[in-house]
Design an enzyme around this catalytic site. Structure first.
Site, PDB file in Angstrom:
ATOM      1  N   ARG A 257      -3.797  29.613  52.145  1.00  0.00           N
ATOM      2  CA  ARG A 257      -3.782  28.956  50.843  1.00  0.00           C
ATOM      3  C   ARG A 257      -5.151  28.340  50.602  1.00  0.00           C
ATOM      4  O   ARG A 257      -5.623  27.556  51.414  1.00  0.00           O
ATOM      5  CB  ARG A 257      -2.690  27.898  50.745  1.00  0.00           C
TER       6      ARG A 257
ATOM      7  N   ASP B   3       9.610  24.947  40.254  1.00  0.00           N
ATOM      8  CA  ASP B   3       8.154  24.984  40.370  1.00  0.00           C
ATOM      9  C   ASP B   3       7.694  26.398  39.981  1.00  0.00           C
ATOM     10  O   ASP B   3       8.532  27.289  39.763  1.00  0.00           O
ATOM     11  CB  ASP B   3       7.704  24.562  41.779  1.00  0.00           C
TER      12      ASP B   3
ATOM     13  N   SER C 142       2.428  28.689  44.938  1.00  0.00           N
ATOM     14  CA  SER C 142       3.542  27.797  44.615  1.00  0.00           C
ATOM     15  C   SER C 142       3.152  26.802  43.519  1.00  0.00           C
ATOM     16  O   SER C 142       2.826  27.200  42.417  1.00  0.00           O
ATOM     17  CB  SER C 142       4.008  27.098  45.888  1.00  0.00           C
TER      18      SER C 142
END
Length: 586
Positions: free
Chosen positions: A37, A296, A139
């Site tokens: 990430r 989300d 996300s």
């Protein structure tokens, strides 16, 4: 070979900007159990065409080593709607480059042709019996970020030692393979399959096994608002409601279509509470809806808000919704299983920093409760182990608004959680009960569990290390604090070092990890507080809970006691002024 990232680097060279080049090329993104990430952009420290190619080449070689039948079974790849025009990166582009790497080595790839919720990837791994899954998503991170999340053949996120093995394989396969950049090659390959239609059908069929009150759903007058916060959730939550025979929820029009700029919110994270839900509140007032469901952007988490008698909106914490869903899913199981002996094979799980309400329900009702380390990778893997032993894992949750309500997905799933919450609310409405009233009833029956969690931001790893070293050498070397302000400490578990004062041999039962900080303090008043570092953000988080036995109904006193405990924790253990920590701003 990406002209945009190439141009960025060339410009920095022309300017002789050594500082920026150091930032871009100083260190490679670390591949951990959560995969990758990072921000999209140029250089090996960012998500871009090259780093995706290198990561996938390493992952492909690692899978070849682990699965002799990889070329028969294959992998699944999904993506969200993120995009970064200035560097030419997007989730779809990255997913296609990843697919190209596998196809070039003769590995079948099930590449979704359109955006999907993250839980569809673990679902597909299990459903099609594949070797692995990749989801390209960041996300609820800020818009410039992207991520590369990896699932193993068991349908759960990877845990150690796979992260180390994949990381090493990436190091060994950095030079792009001959046709690595040409993702158009996959379009004519017989190894490329699109699972979109099949999975859309099968997933909604599977979650219907959790639908118990179809007649109530058809008749209910309860109205719901849903927001997907500019992410992927809209279409799938609409389909889930249809699968349960519920009228479709009102969708927040400004947020229902995917938009990688997330223009209406500061952070696209429903965990941040009311700020993200402003437009949802307005729509609910206009349409007379009492309940808001918010996913989300990759639809694996769920936040829920309910309008109270006073006209105020209550946003449930992850622990409160965990209590409600745990109660509901167990109640539905009990009503459908008349054989009382079956309960000995029933399990629920939650992470160690989440509320222990499920433990209280399990003790009273006679099923098993287990806690795991933080993160769904642990709950998913443990659930699979238990299911392989013939146990029924009904539910798992973590306080960060993640819920696993359906055994077909061994990860958090905001789509099934949304529709199951809607059915629960519709059922309660027939009894003239709101979600808030039912939550109180759960606490009355099983004991109040009051929780409070927050975090401090700290960008200096040395300060974080020092803060935790101080706690381990509080009154001289190798001594932990005996009290925190007026609160006496009765037990300590340190999952960084493996120490646990409550065990006969003083060794912790849960796995330990030297690479992350995590200490849990138990207090004489029944309070528990955990301090830990975050794996994906520059935060030191804390989680606290006060549990009272059933019958103690002085909630205000319990809340006051917990507030005082948290204040003491911040003052004595965090020392924000001394350590220059930045508070979470509401």
């Amino acid at each position: 070979q990406n002209p945009k990232t190439y141009a960025i680097v060339k410009q920095l060279l022309v300017e002789g900007n050594a500082g920026e080049l150091q930032k871009y090329f100083g260190s490679r993104m670390e591949f951990g159990t959560a995969g990758l990430r990072a921000a999209m952009g140029a250089g090996i420290s960012h998500m871009n065409d090259l780093t995706i190619i290198q990561t996938t080449q390493g992952f492909c070689r690692y899978l070849e080593k682990n699965f002799s039948d990889l070329k028969k079974r294959g992998v699944v790849i999904g993506f969200d709607a993120r995009a970064h025009p200035s560097s030419g990166g997007s989730s779809k582009r990255f997913a296609r480059l990843a697919a190209n790497a596998f196809v070039s080595q003769g590995v079948p790839v099930y590449l979704f042709s359109d955006i999907i919720p993250t839980p569809f990837v673990p679902y597909t791994v299990t459903h099609l019996k594949l070797c692995a899954g990749i989801m390209v998503t960041a996300s609820h991170n800020p818009k410039q970020d992207n991520g590369y999340k990896v699932y193993w053949e068991n349908g759960a996120q990877i845990i150690s030692p796979h992260d180390k093995g994949i990381s090493q394989a990436i190091e060994e396969n950095q030079e792009p393979w001959p046709q690595a950049w040409d993702d158009k090659l996959i379009d004519s390959s017989l190894l490329l399959h699109d699972p979109y239609a099949t999975v859309n059908k099968e997933y909604f069929k599977d979650i219907q096994k959790q639908c118990f009150y179809r007649n109530i759903n058809k008749e209910t007058n309860l109205k719901f608002v849903h927001t997907s916060v500019h992410g992927v959730g809209h279409k799938f939550v609409q389909l889930a409601f249809k699968a349960f025979d519920l009228s479709p929820p009102f969708a927040v029009p400004e947020q229902k279509d995917p938009d990688p700029d997330f223009p209406t919110v500061k952070y696209p994270n429903p965990e941040e509470g009311k700020g993200v839900l402003t437009l949802s509140f307005a729509l609910a007032e206009k349409d007379g809806a009492r309940i808001i469901l918010a996913n989300d952007p990759d639809a694996d988490r769920l936040a829920v808000a309910e309008k109270q008698e006073s006209g105020e909106w209550k946003v449930f914490s992850g622990n409160e919704l965990g209590a409600l869903l745990g109660w509901w899913i167990f109640t539905c199981w009990k009503n459908n299983n008349r054989d009382t002996r079956a309960i000995k094979d029933v399990y629920m799980l939650s992470s160690t920093v989440s509320s222990k309400i499920l433990r209280a329900i399990a003790l009273k009702e006679g099923f098993h409760f287990e806690e795991t380390l933080t993160g769904f990778k642990w709950m998913g893997n443990r659930a699979k182990q238990l299911m392989d032993q013939g146990k029924a894992v009904l539910f798992a949750f973590e306080e960060a608004i993640g819920y696993m309500c359906c055994p077909a997905v061994l990860d958090k799933d905001g789509v099934s959680a949304a529709v199951i919450t809607a059915e629960m609310a519709s059922f309660l409405a027939t009894r003239n009960l709101s979600l808030s009233q039912q939550l109180k009833a759960v606490y009355d029956e099983y004991g109040f569990h009051i929780t409070k969690a927050s975090y401090f931001i700290c960008h200096d790893p040395k300060v974080i290390q020092q803060l935790f070293d101080n706690l381990r050498n509080f009154d001289g070397k190798n001594t932990y604090p005996k009290s925190c302000g007026r609160f006496k400490v009765s037990g300590i578990r340190d999952l960084t070092t493996g120490y646990d004062s409550s065990q006969p041999d003083q060794k912790a039962i849960l796995p330990t990890s030297k690479s992350s900080q995590m200490i849990t303090f138990t207090f004489a008043n029944g309070g528990v507080a955990t301090m830990r570092t975050s794996g994906t953000e520059p935060k030191i988080k804390y989680y606290s809970e006060l549990c009272a036995p059933p019958g103690n109904s002085d909630v205000e006193q319990l809340k006051k006691e917990l507030d005082e405990l948290v204040n003491a924790l911040e003052k004595h253990f965090f020392q924000p002024e001394k350590n220059k920590l930045q508070r979470k701003t509401e």
